[in-house]
Design an enzyme around this catalytic site. Structure first.
Site, PDB file in Angstrom:
ATOM      1  N   SER A 137     -12.579   5.721   3.436  1.00  0.00           N
ATOM      2  CA  SER A 137     -11.516   6.233   2.577  1.00  0.00           C
ATOM      3  C   SER A 137     -12.107   6.989   1.390  1.00  0.00           C
ATOM      4  O   SER A 137     -13.047   6.538   0.751  1.00  0.00           O
ATOM      5  CB  SER A 137     -10.655   5.068   2.078  1.00  0.00           C
ATOM      6  N   HIS A 189       0.780  -1.233   0.000  1.00  0.00           N
ATOM      7  CA  HIS A 189       0.000   0.000   0.000  1.00  0.00           C
ATOM      8  C   HIS A 189       0.816   1.289   0.000  1.00  0.00           C
ATOM      9  O   HIS A 189       0.266   2.369  -0.272  1.00  0.00           O
ATOM     10  CB  HIS A 189      -0.925   0.004   1.228  1.00  0.00           C
TER      11      HIS A 189
END
Length: 646
Positions: free
Chosen positions: A482, A367
């Site tokens: 998110s 990530h």
């Protein structure tokens, strides 16, 4: 007669296979507008005004904190606003002005990820599973692995030569995604092209992360890791039974090999690949905490494995061929997120596509280099490509493989390294033993049905999540959703705080007061959700701004303001509910680990046929199955209210 017979056989053999030749095979597309055409004219991520951030923080705090905690955190942030805040804001604006090639959050965000010392597996790497090929026969492990590998290579070639279409959000695709739009935008110089796109109500998105999509790895180092890229490599890495193989996919001139060659290489691995002893499965080391892995990697290099590591690090991507053959959701999530003992994974890779014995394909990605935007585009493009162009078929008999195209990367391992690998496997299994998973599917509602009630489908799912948690624990907690800020140069993500005054009021009215007339409350939830998503996506959330101000104090060697030590602020950063939406038909489900020990990780999708979620938790703290049942029940309650109001 013989020639006619051969021709017939040729026609039969080619049925269902792609008919692409030349550049049509080499490239996914040749876009009229170059891939990075809009980068130079993208707007820069704005820094919110300090009073706006203070007010937004207080609004979200009031929804979840106790009255006493809220009163104290209000005093703390008002003091910060009056004292240290303005000077830090001024310094942050000056820093931003001096770094016009990036965003104020980009480098701190990289730094935060790369300095984290916990394992990347589970803690950071998410997974997303592809929908199956619509033609069931192509959901075969070898076939799917080959077709996806070829498609990835086609995408990479288009991207490398600036031929992949730029990422653009069209407000109304029928009006803006047109020949005229493309002609105008490609004619304008890169420094002005963004303005041309916006005139069509089309908004170009940042593509800086795409340069790290292929040929990269995160390299463990003491204190802070580094990101590695080697775009010159011409192979990908296949893992099978714990052994990595470098598999050629480009020839020496950089052209994509015939699909039959890639097919032959993977077929050979699946047929002839030996199983590594557990203590010789080097991939397990990538599951370690970063400092331990950094030590082990140095030991690997000193043992003469430097070139093998480079081949893994620089490979275009990884394909993990698993023997697992199950459709049981809980077992699948265990494999896709944790990777069992890690022996057939390389968690540091830019992305690894896991393909099991059922032909189910899933991406697990590291990530730090980027967010879901680039990976989601990769998945959607490759899904469409492999469904339309079946480069190989399960009916094809693999040709003889070329030994020059496959290299088994057998590591030289000392007794010390073997002991470290064994210990890594034990640690990985034991540290994730408390992790539990549940899935939820609700077919009583879907995206289109919710839209007909003039509510946001995402807001309905988020309200259901709030109701589910409250029904189990009788409290409201900080909730993370998110939200991408890719509309700006080197934007990353912003936190959308989906536990709001509106969701609190609706939850209490429905679950505690048993009110029936809640239509206005549902409308309020949707409206507030829409406003917060709009603010977050336009760089007007408060989480990244407060982080930027705190980092500014550290950069200037100033004391960290008292506000950042306030218990209310600490509580607001403890995301008991961490959520992310994966609402695309390309992905059937995806998930990630809880971000705090007593939390839930919830990856959900709202699609045309149903609403679904993958829920993770630590079973000693929270019960994922109970939450799944509560979420299903909450959606059922909301369905009743929505159909009533409709």
């Amino acid at each position: 007669m013989l020639r006619s017979s051969n021709l017939c056989r040729s026609i039969v053999a080619s049925r269902g296979k792609h008919a692409l030749v030349g550049d049509d095979y080499q490239y996914l597309e040749k876009s009229e507008i170059p891939s990075y055409h809009f980068q130079k004219s993208l707007r820069r991520l704005p820094i919110p005004k300090l009073p706006d951030t203070v007010n937004r923080y207080l609004a979200s705090s009031k929804a979840v904190l106790s009255p006493d905690a809220y009163s104290k955190t209000e005093q703390a942030i008002r003091s910060f606003e009056a004292n240290e805040g303005p000077k830090l804001q001024e310094a942050l604006l000056e820093y931003d002005k001096a770094h016009r090639d990036t965003s104020y959050i980009s480098e701190p965000w990289f730094d935060m990820y790369l300095r984290a010392r916990v394992p990347v597996a589970v803690n950071y790497n998410p997974f997303m599973m592809y929908a199956p090929d619509p033609d069931p026969k192509f959901n075969d492990q070898l076939t799917r692995a080959t077709n996806l590998a070829v498609s990835y290579a086609r995408i990479k070639r288009s991207l490398d030569e600036n031929l992949l279409g730029p990422e653009v959000f069209h407000m109304n695709p029928k009006k803006s995604d047109t020949k005229l739009f493309r002609t105008v935008c490609k004619t304008l110089p890169p420094s002005l092209s963004w303005f041309g796109a916006v005139a069509f109500k089309a908004f170009p998105l940042d593509m800086s992360q795409y340069k790290s999509l292929f040929c990269g790895s995160r390299i463990p180092k003491k204190e802070k890791d580094v990101l590695y890229l080697d775009a010159s490599q011409k192979h990908f890495v296949a893992f099978y039974k714990g052994i990595p193989y470098a598999v050629r996919i480009f020839d020496d001139s950089g052209r994509l090999l015939d699909a039959e060659d890639v097919h032959a290489s993977l077929a050979w691995i699946l047929k002839n690949g030996k199983e590594a002893a557990p203590e010789e499965s080097v991939g397990s080391l990538t599951s370690l905490d970063r400092d331990s892995w950094a030590d082990a990697r140095i030991e690997l290099e000193n043992a003469g494995n430097g070139e093998k590591l480079k081949k893994i690090d620089g490979g275009l991507f990884a394909i993990c061929l698993d023997d697992l053959k199950t459709e049981e959701h809980k077992r699948l999530v265990q494999s896709l997120l944790i990777g069992d003992d890690g022996r057939n994974r390389w968690f540091d890779k830019c992305f690894q596509t896991i393909i099991d014995a059922n032909g189910q394909a899933t991406i697990n990605f590291e990530h730090s280099w980027g967010d879901g935007v680039a990976v989601l585009r990769l998945m959607e493009e490759s899904f469409k490509d492999t469904n339309k162009n079946h480069f190989v078929s399960p009916d094809d008999t693999p040709k003889a493989y070329n030994p020059a195209h496959v290299e088994a990367l057998n590591f030289k391992l000392t007794d010390s390294l073997k002991a470290k690998i064994s210990e890594a496997q034990k640690t990985h299994v034991s540290s994730n033993a408390d992790l539990d998973f549940a899935t939820m599917e609700f077919e009583g509602l879907n995206r289109d049905l919710i839209k007909k009630t003039k509510l946001s489908p995402d807001s309905v799912m988020q309200l259901a999540i709030q109701m589910a948690f409250y029904s189990l624990y009788k409290e409201f907690v900080p909730t993370y959703e998110s939200c991408s800020t890719a509309a700006f140069l080197k934007g990353r993500t912003e936190c959308m705080r989906s536990a709001t005054a509106a969701t609190r009021a609706a939850t209490l009215a429905i679950l505690e007061e048993n009110r029936k007339d809640v239509r206005q409350l549902l409308t309020d939830c949707s409206a507030q959700h829409f406003q917060l998503v709009k603010e977050a996506s336009m760089g007007q959330g408060y989480d990244r701004h407060l982080l930027g101000l705190k980092i500014t104090a550290q950069r200037l060697s100033q004391p960290i303001p008292d506000f950042f030590h306030d218990p209310g602020y600490t509580r607001m950063g403890h995301f008991v509910l961490s959520t992310s939406t994966l609402s695309t038909e390309t992905i059937v489900f995806g998930g990630f680990g809880p971000v705090v020990p007593d939390g839930f990780g919830i990856g959900y999708n709202v699609v045309a046929s149903k609403l679904g979620a993958v829920i993770s938790s630590n079973k000693s703290k929270r019960d994922a199955a109970s939450f799944s049942a509560a979420l299903h029940n909450s959606l059922d309650i909301l369905r009743g209210h929505l159909l009533e109001s409709k």
